[in-house]
Design an enzyme around this catalytic site. Structure first.
Site, PDB file in Angstrom:
ATOM      1  N   ILE A  10     -44.104 -29.638   5.402  1.00  0.00           N
ATOM      2  CA  ILE A  10     -44.989 -29.978   4.396  1.00  0.00           C
ATOM      3  C   ILE A  10     -44.876 -31.400   3.829  1.00  0.00           C
ATOM      4  O   ILE A  10     -43.555 -31.965   4.118  1.00  0.00           O
ATOM      5  CB  ILE A  10     -44.726 -29.346   3.140  1.00  0.00           C
ATOM      6  CG1 ILE A  10     -43.255 -29.110   2.786  1.00  0.00           C
ATOM      7  CG2 ILE A  10     -45.364 -27.912   3.109  1.00  0.00           C
ATOM      8  CD1 ILE A  10     -42.777 -28.420   1.235  1.00  0.00           C
ATOM      9  N   SER A  12     -46.718 -19.928   1.061  1.00  0.00           N
ATOM     10  CA  SER A  12     -45.951 -19.587  -0.300  1.00  0.00           C
ATOM     11  C   SER A  12     -46.817 -18.676  -1.185  1.00  0.00           C
ATOM     12  O   SER A  12     -48.175 -18.480  -0.834  1.00  0.00           O
ATOM     13  CB  SER A  12     -45.978 -21.191  -0.868  1.00  0.00           C
ATOM     14  OG  SER A  12     -45.699 -20.777  -2.121  1.00  0.00           O
ATOM     15  N   TYR A  61     -50.501 -28.834  -3.618  1.00  0.00           N
ATOM     16  CA  TYR A  61     -49.592 -28.019  -2.995  1.00  0.00           C
ATOM     17  C   TYR A  61     -50.238 -26.803  -2.681  1.00  0.00           C
ATOM     18  O   TYR A  61     -50.659 -26.200  -1.652  1.00  0.00           O
ATOM     19  CB  TYR A  61     -48.264 -27.908  -3.327  1.00  0.00           C
ATOM     20  CG  TYR A  61     -47.379 -26.868  -2.687  1.00  0.00           C
ATOM     21  CD1 TYR A  61     -47.104 -25.571  -3.309  1.00  0.00           C
ATOM     22  CD2 TYR A  61     -46.810 -27.238  -1.378  1.00  0.00           C
ATOM     23  CE1 TYR A  61     -46.354 -24.611  -2.584  1.00  0.00           C
ATOM     24  CE2 TYR A  61     -45.866 -26.367  -0.748  1.00  0.00           C
ATOM     25  CZ  TYR A  61     -45.718 -25.116  -1.391  1.00  0.00           C
ATOM     26  OH  TYR A  61     -44.844 -24.222  -0.873  1.00  0.00           O
ATOM     27  N   ILE A  97     -37.074 -20.735  -2.994  1.00  0.00           N
ATOM     28  CA  ILE A  97     -36.056 -20.983  -2.067  1.00  0.00           C
ATOM     29  C   ILE A  97     -35.106 -22.106  -2.150  1.00  0.00           C
ATOM     30  O   ILE A  97     -35.675 -23.389  -2.680  1.00  0.00           O
ATOM     31  CB  ILE A  97     -36.418 -20.672  -0.489  1.00  0.00           C
ATOM     32  CG1 ILE A  97     -37.393 -19.755  -0.445  1.00  0.00           C
ATOM     33  CG2 ILE A  97     -35.324 -21.022   0.450  1.00  0.00           C
ATOM     34  CD1 ILE A  97     -37.036 -18.214  -0.508  1.00  0.00           C
ATOM     35  N   ASP A  98     -33.765 -21.905  -2.063  1.00  0.00           N
ATOM     36  CA  ASP A  98     -32.858 -22.858  -2.443  1.00  0.00           C
ATOM     37  C   ASP A  98     -32.562 -24.067  -1.351  1.00  0.00           C
ATOM     38  O   ASP A  98     -31.546 -24.250  -1.110  1.00  0.00           O
ATOM     39  CB  ASP A  98     -31.330 -21.924  -2.665  1.00  0.00           C
ATOM     40  CG  ASP A  98     -30.909 -21.395  -1.189  1.00  0.00           C
ATOM     41  OD1 ASP A  98     -29.753 -21.083  -1.403  1.00  0.00           O
ATOM     42  OD2 ASP A  98     -31.734 -21.562  -0.196  1.00  0.00           O
ATOM     43  N   THR A  99     -33.650 -24.595  -1.261  1.00  0.00           N
ATOM     44  CA  THR A  99     -33.497 -25.775  -0.345  1.00  0.00           C
ATOM     45  C   THR A  99     -33.392 -26.797  -1.345  1.00  0.00           C
ATOM     46  O   THR A  99     -33.916 -26.789  -2.395  1.00  0.00           O
ATOM     47  CB  THR A  99     -34.972 -25.942   0.643  1.00  0.00           C
ATOM     48  OG1 THR A  99     -36.142 -26.140  -0.332  1.00  0.00           O
ATOM     49  CG2 THR A  99     -35.330 -24.823   1.340  1.00  0.00           C
TER      50      THR A  99
HETATM   51  N1  LIG Z   1     -38.476 -24.268  -0.746  1.00  0.00           N
HETATM   52  C1  LIG Z   1     -39.174 -23.425  -1.389  1.00  0.00           C
HETATM   53  O1  LIG Z   1     -39.133 -23.012  -2.768  1.00  0.00           O
HETATM   54  C2  LIG Z   1     -40.128 -22.793  -0.657  1.00  0.00           C
HETATM   55  C3  LIG Z   1     -40.762 -23.523   0.577  1.00  0.00           C
HETATM   56  N2  LIG Z   1     -42.028 -22.771   1.187  1.00  0.00           N
HETATM   57  C4  LIG Z   1     -42.293 -23.430   2.189  1.00  0.00           C
HETATM   58  O2  LIG Z   1     -41.385 -23.452   3.427  1.00  0.00           O
HETATM   59  C5  LIG Z   1     -41.722 -24.422   4.112  1.00  0.00           C
HETATM   60  C6  LIG Z   1     -40.403 -25.325   4.121  1.00  0.00           C
HETATM   61  O3  LIG Z   1     -40.077 -26.011   2.919  1.00  0.00           O
HETATM   62  P1  LIG Z   1     -38.707 -26.393   2.496  1.00  0.00           P
HETATM   63  O4  LIG Z   1     -37.725 -26.204   3.477  1.00  0.00           O
HETATM   64  O5  LIG Z   1     -38.430 -26.162   0.949  1.00  0.00           O
HETATM   65  O6  LIG Z   1     -38.930 -28.017   2.844  1.00  0.00           O
HETATM   66  P2  LIG Z   1     -37.829 -29.268   3.020  1.00  0.00           P
HETATM   67  O7  LIG Z   1     -38.377 -30.667   2.259  1.00  0.00           O
HETATM   68  O8  LIG Z   1     -36.811 -28.888   3.071  1.00  0.00           O
HETATM   69  O9  LIG Z   1     -38.199 -29.534   4.468  1.00  0.00           O
HETATM   70  C7  LIG Z   1     -39.585 -30.379   4.762  1.00  0.00           C
HETATM   71  C8  LIG Z   1     -39.428 -30.473   6.323  1.00  0.00           C
HETATM   72  O10 LIG Z   1     -40.752 -31.124   6.549  1.00  0.00           O
HETATM   73  C9  LIG Z   1     -40.472 -32.371   7.186  1.00  0.00           C
HETATM   74  N3  LIG Z   1     -41.515 -33.284   6.826  1.00  0.00           N
HETATM   75  C10 LIG Z   1     -41.835 -33.677   5.349  1.00  0.00           C
HETATM   76  N4  LIG Z   1     -42.815 -34.571   5.689  1.00  0.00           N
HETATM   77  C11 LIG Z   1     -43.180 -34.684   6.847  1.00  0.00           C
HETATM   78  C12 LIG Z   1     -44.240 -35.648   7.782  1.00  0.00           C
HETATM   79  N5  LIG Z   1     -45.256 -36.010   7.056  1.00  0.00           N
HETATM   80  N6  LIG Z   1     -44.510 -35.372   9.120  1.00  0.00           N
HETATM   81  C13 LIG Z   1     -43.369 -34.440   9.829  1.00  0.00           C
HETATM   82  N7  LIG Z   1     -42.449 -33.699   9.020  1.00  0.00           N
HETATM   83  C14 LIG Z   1     -42.452 -33.746   7.602  1.00  0.00           C
HETATM   84  C15 LIG Z   1     -38.978 -32.825   6.606  1.00  0.00           C
HETATM   85  O11 LIG Z   1     -38.231 -33.637   7.529  1.00  0.00           O
HETATM   86  P3  LIG Z   1     -38.433 -35.136   7.522  1.00  0.00           P
HETATM   87  O12 LIG Z   1     -38.578 -35.768   6.122  1.00  0.00           O
HETATM   88  O13 LIG Z   1     -37.358 -35.641   8.417  1.00  0.00           O
HETATM   89  O14 LIG Z   1     -39.974 -35.649   8.174  1.00  0.00           O
HETATM   90  C16 LIG Z   1     -38.522 -31.463   6.589  1.00  0.00           C
HETATM   91  O15 LIG Z   1     -37.871 -31.095   8.116  1.00  0.00           O
HETATM   92  C17 LIG Z   1     -43.036 -25.233   3.638  1.00  0.00           C
HETATM   93  O16 LIG Z   1     -43.841 -24.972   4.152  1.00  0.00           O
HETATM   94  C18 LIG Z   1     -42.860 -24.669   2.063  1.00  0.00           C
HETATM   95  O17 LIG Z   1     -43.986 -24.781   1.566  1.00  0.00           O
HETATM   96  C19 LIG Z   1     -42.539 -21.897   0.675  1.00  0.00           C
HETATM   97  C20 LIG Z   1     -42.059 -21.193  -0.507  1.00  0.00           C
HETATM   98  C21 LIG Z   1     -40.922 -21.615  -1.364  1.00  0.00           C
HETATM   99  C1  LIG Z   2     -42.427 -29.431  -5.198  1.00  0.00           C
HETATM  100  C2  LIG Z   2     -42.094 -28.850  -3.653  1.00  0.00           C
HETATM  101  C3  LIG Z   2     -42.489 -29.691  -2.427  1.00  0.00           C
HETATM  102  C4  LIG Z   2     -41.292 -30.802  -2.429  1.00  0.00           C
HETATM  103  C5  LIG Z   2     -41.634 -31.856  -1.361  1.00  0.00           C
HETATM  104  O1  LIG Z   2     -42.305 -32.669  -1.626  1.00  0.00           O
HETATM  105  N1  LIG Z   2     -41.144 -31.698  -0.056  1.00  0.00           N
HETATM  106  C6  LIG Z   2     -41.102 -32.227   1.181  1.00  0.00           C
HETATM  107  C7  LIG Z   2     -40.538 -33.850   0.988  1.00  0.00           C
HETATM  108  O2  LIG Z   2     -39.770 -33.760  -0.003  1.00  0.00           O
HETATM  109  O3  LIG Z   2     -40.710 -34.489   1.796  1.00  0.00           O
HETATM  110  C8  LIG Z   2     -42.648 -27.326  -3.451  1.00  0.00           C
HETATM  111  C9  LIG Z   2     -42.409 -27.045  -2.079  1.00  0.00           C
HETATM  112  C10 LIG Z   2     -42.262 -25.450  -2.367  1.00  0.00           C
HETATM  113  C11 LIG Z   2     -42.808 -25.148  -3.495  1.00  0.00           C
HETATM  114  C12 LIG Z   2     -42.573 -23.863  -4.442  1.00  0.00           C
HETATM  115  C13 LIG Z   2     -43.160 -22.618  -3.499  1.00  0.00           C
HETATM  116  O4  LIG Z   2     -43.757 -22.783  -2.789  1.00  0.00           O
HETATM  117  C14 LIG Z   2     -42.575 -21.388  -4.560  1.00  0.00           C
HETATM  118  C15 LIG Z   2     -43.256 -21.185  -5.566  1.00  0.00           C
HETATM  119  C16 LIG Z   2     -44.775 -21.287  -5.659  1.00  0.00           C
HETATM  120  C17 LIG Z   2     -45.439 -21.224  -7.280  1.00  0.00           C
HETATM  121  O5  LIG Z   2     -46.594 -21.008  -7.163  1.00  0.00           O
HETATM  122  C18 LIG Z   2     -44.821 -22.658  -7.860  1.00  0.00           C
HETATM  123  C19 LIG Z   2     -43.330 -22.644  -8.053  1.00  0.00           C
HETATM  124  C20 LIG Z   2     -42.765 -22.530  -6.541  1.00  0.00           C
HETATM  125  C21 LIG Z   2     -41.316 -22.426  -6.676  1.00  0.00           C
HETATM  126  C22 LIG Z   2     -43.111 -23.825  -5.939  1.00  0.00           C
HETATM  127  C23 LIG Z   2     -42.824 -25.035  -6.739  1.00  0.00           C
HETATM  128  C24 LIG Z   2     -43.153 -26.558  -5.813  1.00  0.00           C
HETATM  129  C25 LIG Z   2     -42.207 -26.462  -4.581  1.00  0.00           C
HETATM  130  C26 LIG Z   2     -40.719 -26.311  -4.624  1.00  0.00           C
END
Ligand SMILES: NC(=O)C1=CN([C@@H]2O[C@H](COP(=O)(O)OP(=O)(O)OC[C@H]3O[C@@H](n4cnc5c(N)ncnc54)[C@H](OP(=O)(O)O)[C@@H]3O)[C@@H](O)[C@H]2O)C=CC1
Ligand SMILES: C[C@H](CCC(=O)NCC(=O)O)[C@H]1CC[C@H]2[C@@H]3C(=O)C[C@@H]4C[C@H](O)CC[C@]4(C)[C@H]3CC[C@]12C
Length: 293
Positions: A120, A169, A182, A217-219
């Protein structure tokens, strides 16, 4: 008359259990030797998914933007027993790069069994700021690159009767505040891939599409973005990643990895939207929200 009601009810319960109980059993060796792409694999859930398929003996191609993080993931995948592991770094806002990842898999593996679409783009967790250009940019990264990779990978996936795993999500199934851009992208994924799945059935294309509906999720990035505002605790990324892999390998239509209370919105979203809105707002403590400049 009463006996008929009992029989009908009992039959209904049995049918519901049969259709929703999921009689398939996952085995680690389902992924042994399989050719897998994991996007967004330099951190978070994607990193954990790469480790799971590596441990299961897959051939893995991981991608993200950050080279040093990818190199560490590759090293760990080798340690865990990947049949082979490679990385390609680049930005998924560029559809040429999105296609290049698939072509790299074809060059290295000679085919593809599982495409895991997970990455994302950056977004804020706050009130919508009116910036529609940000939504457009996020649609490119979170949606159009997924569609682009799917189109590029389909010839290989048709040959292998493979799987497309789409990490979405609860924000793509139930409306919620503070993540308008998002949530827009995640609802779009449901529209695109759930409609494509129907066309695959019509055309007898045996490629499964697994849409993963995940809650908090605890990322690192998620916790940094929402902690203090989201009141429920996050779930573990390692377990979440494994459930996604299992669902894809079992060719499930959807995987739900939700904290207990998150299942309720899915049940009532169409029948009692106002009550759902009331429950949703109870989940947020907006006084901790960073003030927007
Ligand atoms: N964490 C949560 O609470 C939840 C997460 N999800 C979904 O899970 C998936 C992963 O989330 P999460 O693990 O938390 O995210 P992270 O931010 O931990 O990881 C995002 C990944 O995407 C890569 N990325 C970011 N921007 C780009 C870009 N422009 N081009 C290519 N790669 C990119 C990042 O690597 P790099 O910066 O090196 O490019 C990283 O590897 C997402 O689809 C998210 O919507 C769904 C529900 C809840
Ligand atoms: C705001 C988070 C995205 C952070 C981001 O920009 N990552 C990429 C980067 O740093 O390059 C959102 C990613 C996951 C979202 C959460 C999710 O999907 C589950 C819930 C959905 C609900 O509708 C809102 C709360 C959530 C915890 C939601 C919150 C925003 C994120 C953490």
């Amino acid at each position: 008359m009463a006996i008929i009601k009992v029989i009908v009810a009992f039959t209904g319960i049995c049918l519901a259990f049969y259709f929703y109980s999921g009689t398939d059993v996952f085995e680690d060796d389902m992924l042994k030797g399989k050719k897998v792409i994991v996007t967004g694999a330099s951190s978070g859930i994607g990193e954990q998914m790469a480790y799971h398929v590596a441990r299961m003996g897959s051939h893995v191609l991981v991608t993200a933007r950050t080279v040093d993080k990818l190199e560490k993931v590759v090293a760990q995948c080798k340690q865990l027993g990947a049949a082979s592991v490679h990385y390609i770094a680049g930005n998924m806002n560029n559809m040429t790069f999105a296609k290049q990842v698939v072509h790299e898999a074809e060059k290295i593996f000679g085919g593809l069994d599982m495409l895991i679409l997970n990455h994302i783009g950056w977004t804020y967790f706050n009130y919508f700021d009116g910036n529609v250009d940000h939504i457009r940019d996020l649609l490119e990264i979170n949606v159009l690159s997924y569609a682009t990779m799917t189109v590029a990978a389909l010839p290989m996936l048709k040959k292998s009767n493979g799987n497309i795993v789409v990490v979405s999500s609860i924000a793509g199934k139930v409306p919620s505040p503070l993540s308008v851009p998002y949530s827009t992208t995640k609802f779009a994924l449901d529209g695109f891939f759930s409609s494509l799945r129907i066309e695959f059935v019509q055309q007898k294309i045996d490629v499964s599409i697994t849409l993963c509906v995940i809650s908090y999720i605890d990322t690192d990035s998620a916790v940094k973005s929402v902690s203090g505002v989201i009141t429920q605790p996050p779930a573990p990324k390692k377990e979440c990643a494994l459930e996604i892999i299992k669902g894809g390998a079992l060719r499930k239509r959807e995987v739900y990895y939700l904290y207990r209370a998150a299942k309720i919105p899915l049940l009532i979203r169409d029948w009692a939207p106002e009550f759902l809105e009331y429950l949703t707002l109870k989940n947020y403590d907006v006084k901790n929200l960073p003030k927007k400049e």
